[in-house]
Design a protein around this motif. Structure first.
Motif, PDB file in Angstrom:
ATOM      1  N   GLN A   1      61.898  73.613  33.430  1.00 29.46           N
ATOM      2  CA  GLN A   1      60.963  73.099  34.426  1.00 29.46           C
ATOM      3  C   GLN A   1      61.717  72.661  35.686  1.00 29.46           C
ATOM      4  O   GLN A   1      62.948  72.647  35.734  1.00 29.46           O
ATOM      5  CB  GLN A   1      60.170  71.923  33.848  1.00 29.46           C
ATOM      6  CG  GLN A   1      59.168  72.326  32.788  1.00 29.46           C
ATOM      7  CD  GLN A   1      58.302  71.160  32.340  1.00 29.46           C
ATOM      8  OE1 GLN A   1      58.762  70.024  32.212  1.00 29.46           O
ATOM      9  NE2 GLN A   1      57.025  71.436  32.104  1.00 29.46           N
ATOM     10  N   THR A   2      60.944  72.317  36.689  1.00 29.96           N
ATOM     11  CA  THR A   2      61.492  71.874  37.965  1.00 29.96           C
ATOM     12  C   THR A   2      61.217  70.390  38.150  1.00 29.96           C
ATOM     13  O   THR A   2      60.146  69.904  37.790  1.00 29.96           O
ATOM     14  CB  THR A   2      60.846  72.653  39.127  1.00 29.96           C
ATOM     15  OG1 THR A   2      61.168  74.035  38.979  1.00 29.96           O
ATOM     16  CG2 THR A   2      61.341  72.147  40.485  1.00 29.96           C
TER      17      THR A   2
ATOM     18  N   ASN B   1      73.974  76.228  41.850  1.00 27.40           N
ATOM     19  CA  ASN B   1      72.887  76.536  42.784  1.00 27.40           C
ATOM     20  C   ASN B   1      71.504  76.220  42.233  1.00 27.40           C
ATOM     21  O   ASN B   1      70.489  76.533  42.858  1.00 27.40           O
ATOM     22  CB  ASN B   1      72.969  77.989  43.247  1.00 27.40           C
ATOM     23  CG  ASN B   1      72.880  78.965  42.091  1.00 27.40           C
ATOM     24  OD1 ASN B   1      72.575  78.569  40.966  1.00 27.40           O
ATOM     25  ND2 ASN B   1      73.158  80.211  42.355  1.00 27.40           N
ATOM     26  N   ARG B   2      71.435  75.587  41.073  1.00 29.36           N
ATOM     27  CA  ARG B   2      70.135  75.111  40.612  1.00 29.36           C
ATOM     28  C   ARG B   2      69.749  73.803  41.288  1.00 29.36           C
ATOM     29  O   ARG B   2      68.623  73.344  41.151  1.00 29.36           O
ATOM     30  CB  ARG B   2      70.167  74.912  39.087  1.00 29.36           C
ATOM     31  CG  ARG B   2      70.357  76.202  38.310  1.00 29.36           C
ATOM     32  CD  ARG B   2      70.257  76.001  36.796  1.00 29.36           C
ATOM     33  NE  ARG B   2      71.340  75.179  36.268  1.00 29.36           N
ATOM     34  CZ  ARG B   2      71.209  73.893  35.955  1.00 29.36           C
ATOM     35  NH1 ARG B   2      70.057  73.275  36.099  1.00 29.36           N
ATOM     36  NH2 ARG B   2      72.246  73.223  35.466  1.00 29.36           N
TER      37      ARG B   2
ATOM     38  N   PRO C   1      66.004  75.926  37.683  1.00 34.18           N
ATOM     39  CA  PRO C   1      65.336  75.289  36.559  1.00 34.18           C
ATOM     40  C   PRO C   1      66.253  74.251  35.914  1.00 34.18           C
ATOM     41  O   PRO C   1      67.474  74.412  35.903  1.00 34.18           O
ATOM     42  CB  PRO C   1      65.100  76.466  35.612  1.00 34.18           C
ATOM     43  CG  PRO C   1      66.279  77.354  35.855  1.00 34.18           C
ATOM     44  CD  PRO C   1      66.610  77.207  37.327  1.00 34.18           C
ATOM     45  N   ALA C   2      65.669  73.206  35.358  1.00 32.70           N
ATOM     46  CA  ALA C   2      66.475  72.159  34.734  1.00 32.70           C
ATOM     47  C   ALA C   2      67.053  72.635  33.402  1.00 32.70           C
ATOM     48  O   ALA C   2      66.415  73.378  32.653  1.00 32.70           O
ATOM     49  CB  ALA C   2      65.626  70.908  34.519  1.00 32.70           C
ATOM     50  N   GLU C   3      68.280  72.202  33.137  1.00 29.28           N
ATOM     51  CA  GLU C   3      68.964  72.478  31.885  1.00 29.28           C
ATOM     52  C   GLU C   3      69.249  71.148  31.180  1.00 29.28           C
ATOM     53  O   GLU C   3      69.216  70.090  31.802  1.00 29.28           O
ATOM     54  CB  GLU C   3      70.273  73.229  32.140  1.00 29.28           C
ATOM     55  CG  GLU C   3      70.102  74.577  32.795  1.00 29.28           C
ATOM     56  CD  GLU C   3      69.494  75.613  31.851  1.00 29.28           C
ATOM     57  OE1 GLU C   3      69.487  75.381  30.618  1.00 29.28           O
ATOM     58  OE2 GLU C   3      69.030  76.660  32.339  1.00 29.28           O
ATOM     59  N   LEU C   4      69.552  71.243  29.879  1.00 28.99           N
ATOM     60  CA  LEU C   4      69.784  70.029  29.080  1.00 28.99           C
ATOM     61  C   LEU C   4      70.900  69.165  29.670  1.00 28.99           C
ATOM     62  O   LEU C   4      70.788  67.932  29.700  1.00 28.99           O
ATOM     63  CB  LEU C   4      70.146  70.400  27.639  1.00 28.99           C
ATOM     64  CG  LEU C   4      69.116  71.195  26.843  1.00 28.99           C
ATOM     65  CD1 LEU C   4      69.628  71.490  25.446  1.00 28.99           C
ATOM     66  CD2 LEU C   4      67.790  70.460  26.786  1.00 28.99           C
TER      67      LEU C   4
ATOM     68  N   LEU D   1      66.813  60.845  34.461  1.00 29.77           N
ATOM     69  CA  LEU D   1      66.258  62.159  34.152  1.00 29.77           C
ATOM     70  C   LEU D   1      66.648  62.542  32.740  1.00 29.77           C
ATOM     71  O   LEU D   1      67.824  62.496  32.371  1.00 29.77           O
ATOM     72  CB  LEU D   1      66.778  63.202  35.142  1.00 29.77           C
ATOM     73  CG  LEU D   1      66.381  64.653  34.862  1.00 29.77           C
ATOM     74  CD1 LEU D   1      64.875  64.831  34.984  1.00 29.77           C
ATOM     75  CD2 LEU D   1      67.118  65.612  35.798  1.00 29.77           C
ATOM     76  N   LEU D   2      65.648  62.935  31.968  1.00 29.26           N
ATOM     77  CA  LEU D   2      65.890  63.428  30.613  1.00 29.26           C
ATOM     78  C   LEU D   2      65.290  64.821  30.517  1.00 29.26           C
ATOM     79  O   LEU D   2      64.093  65.008  30.741  1.00 29.26           O
ATOM     80  CB  LEU D   2      65.267  62.503  29.572  1.00 29.26           C
ATOM     81  CG  LEU D   2      65.429  62.927  28.107  1.00 29.26           C
ATOM     82  CD1 LEU D   2      66.897  63.038  27.728  1.00 29.26           C
ATOM     83  CD2 LEU D   2      64.711  61.959  27.173  1.00 29.26           C
TER      84      LEU D   2
END
Lengths: 111, 115
Positions: free
Chosen positions: A17-18, A63-64, A81-84, A108-109
């Motif tokens: 997600q963003t 670049n995310r 997009p978000a990563e873990l 942020l989680l």
């Protein structure tokens, strides 16, 4: 004088997600900084704006991450997009020179 | 690349004790050094800023010293109080013009002062 404010205070999103984080610096502060602290590590510099220009973005991880400061006032930091591994606390700071004044951070989680 | 280390990682002391927090950095070419305090869920509050040309700064019960040549700083807290419980962070701004205004942080010392 109002301090540095950040919104939201917390965000929980799913991988892919963003998320957009916002920072409002102290009025009149031309310098705005983003930092990040991931679990178990030290706070790391991400980037530095002078007014609306990116002065130093050497700490941006990849670049995310996209930071903007339109009009030289508030700034946004978008992760897409978000990563873990993006989970952590994102701090914003501002100054006119000398001491940097920090906001409370956005936690942020990414699940 | 500047590395900042803080020792100890955690410290618990009874109220009234004097205590010392340590910070070391690998590159002595610094512009300034700052000590911050962070309370749980809050932002960072600047406690003391020492310019590279200075040896120490004092504010109330806090005294920070800087030995640039050896890459060390100490934060001395006199007559500790439970309200001093927080995480204390050391941050260095490099003198290298290429590094800009970025602060390099240590991981912090978590201090607990018990009544």
């Amino acid at each position: 004088e109002a301090g540095v404010t950040q919104f939201p205070s917390h965000s929980v999103i799913e991988k892919g997600q963003t998320v957009t984080l916002r920072c409002d610096p102290i009025s009149g502060h031309d310098n705005l900084y983003w930092y990040r602290r991931v679990m178990g590590k030290e706070i790391k510099f991400l980037l530095h704006f002078v007014k609306e220009s990116k002065q130093d973005e050497s700490g941006m991880p990849n670049n995310r991450f996209l930071a903007e400061r339109t009009g030289g006032t508030y700034s946004t930091l978008k992760v897409q997009p978000a990563e873990l591994e993006d989970s952590g606390v994102y701090f914003c700071a501002s100054n006119r020179g000398g001491t940097q004044y920090f906001g409370p951070g956005t936690r942020l989680l990414v699940l | 690349k500047q590395e900042v280390t803080q020792i100890p990682a955690a410290l618990s002391v009874p109220e009234g004790e004097n205590l010392v927090l340590n910070c070391s950095f690998t590159d002595s070419a610094i512009y300034n050094l700052q000590w911050f305090r962070q309370d749980p869920g809050k932002g960072l509050t600047s406690l003391l800023l020492i310019q590279s040309s200075q040896r120490e700064q004092t504010s109330g019960r806090l005294n920070a010293s800087l030995d640039k040549s050896s890459g060390r700083s100490t934060l001395y807290i006199a007559a500790s109080q439970p309200g001093d419980s927080a995480t204390y962070l050391c941050a260095v701004r490099d003198q290298n013009s290429n590094s800009g205004y970025a602060l390099n942080f240590g991981k912090g010392t978590s201090l607990l002062v018990t009544p």
